[in-house]
Design a protein around this motif. Sequence first.
Motif, PDB file in Angstrom:
ATOM      1  N   ASN A  44       0.872  -1.279  -0.135  1.00 16.11           N
ATOM      2  CA  ASN A  44      -0.072   0.088   0.056  1.00 16.11           C
ATOM      3  C   ASN A  44       0.905   1.195  -0.109  1.00 16.11           C
ATOM      4  O   ASN A  44       0.639   2.097  -0.675  1.00 16.11           O
ATOM      5  N   LEU A  45       1.937   1.247   0.731  1.00 13.57           N
ATOM      6  CA  LEU A  45       2.961   2.519   0.963  1.00 13.57           C
ATOM      7  C   LEU A  45       3.514   2.640  -0.712  1.00 13.57           C
ATOM      8  O   LEU A  45       3.620   3.884  -0.943  1.00 13.57           O
ATOM      9  N   ALA A  46       3.991   1.565  -1.069  1.00 15.20           N
ATOM     10  CA  ALA A  46       4.603   1.623  -2.508  1.00 15.20           C
ATOM     11  C   ALA A  46       3.578   2.237  -3.365  1.00 15.20           C
ATOM     12  O   ALA A  46       4.080   2.972  -4.310  1.00 15.20           O
ATOM     13  N   ALA A  47       2.335   1.633  -3.634  1.00 17.22           N
ATOM     14  CA  ALA A  47       1.166   2.124  -4.469  1.00 17.22           C
ATOM     15  C   ALA A  47       0.907   3.588  -4.265  1.00 17.22           C
ATOM     16  O   ALA A  47       0.992   4.406  -5.170  1.00 17.22           O
ATOM     17  N   VAL A  48       0.985   4.182  -3.125  1.00 22.61           N
ATOM     18  CA  VAL A  48       0.703   5.526  -2.820  1.00 22.61           C
ATOM     19  C   VAL A  48       1.919   6.265  -3.315  1.00 22.61           C
ATOM     20  O   VAL A  48       1.906   7.305  -3.819  1.00 22.61           O
ATOM     21  N   GLY A  49       3.130   5.943  -3.038  1.00 23.89           N
ATOM     22  CA  GLY A  49       4.308   6.679  -3.220  1.00 23.89           C
ATOM     23  C   GLY A  49       4.231   6.579  -4.911  1.00 23.89           C
ATOM     24  O   GLY A  49       4.714   7.789  -5.419  1.00 23.89           O
ATOM     25  N   LEU A  50       4.032   5.519  -5.651  1.00 26.81           N
ATOM     26  CA  LEU A  50       4.058   5.575  -7.084  1.00 26.81           C
ATOM     27  C   LEU A  50       3.126   6.696  -7.612  1.00 26.81           C
ATOM     28  O   LEU A  50       3.295   7.460  -8.495  1.00 26.81           O
ATOM     29  N   ILE A  51       1.791   6.698  -7.013  1.00 23.95           N
ATOM     30  CA  ILE A  51       0.784   7.714  -7.380  1.00 23.95           C
ATOM     31  C   ILE A  51       1.359   9.120  -7.172  1.00 23.95           C
ATOM     32  O   ILE A  51       1.139   9.841  -7.999  1.00 23.95           O
TER      33      ILE A  51
END
Length: 73
Positions: A44-51
Amino acid sequence: MCAEFDKAGQYAAMGGFASKMGLASGPMVVALVIVNENYAGVINLAAVGLIACAIVVFKPARLLDKKHNPCRK
């Protein structure tokens, strides 16, 4: 993109620095986020960071696109 915005090369050097800091600090952040071998928080943290990165880079990319192709709107 950094090299296109700054012909002196200072931003390109800072871009490289930011990249290496991300590579160095990424494992540390993951170690702080993982609890009981549950990787859902990391994903989830990685997805938020990519966005967030995609949002931040969108405007400069559009500026460069308009600069190199003035016919585009």
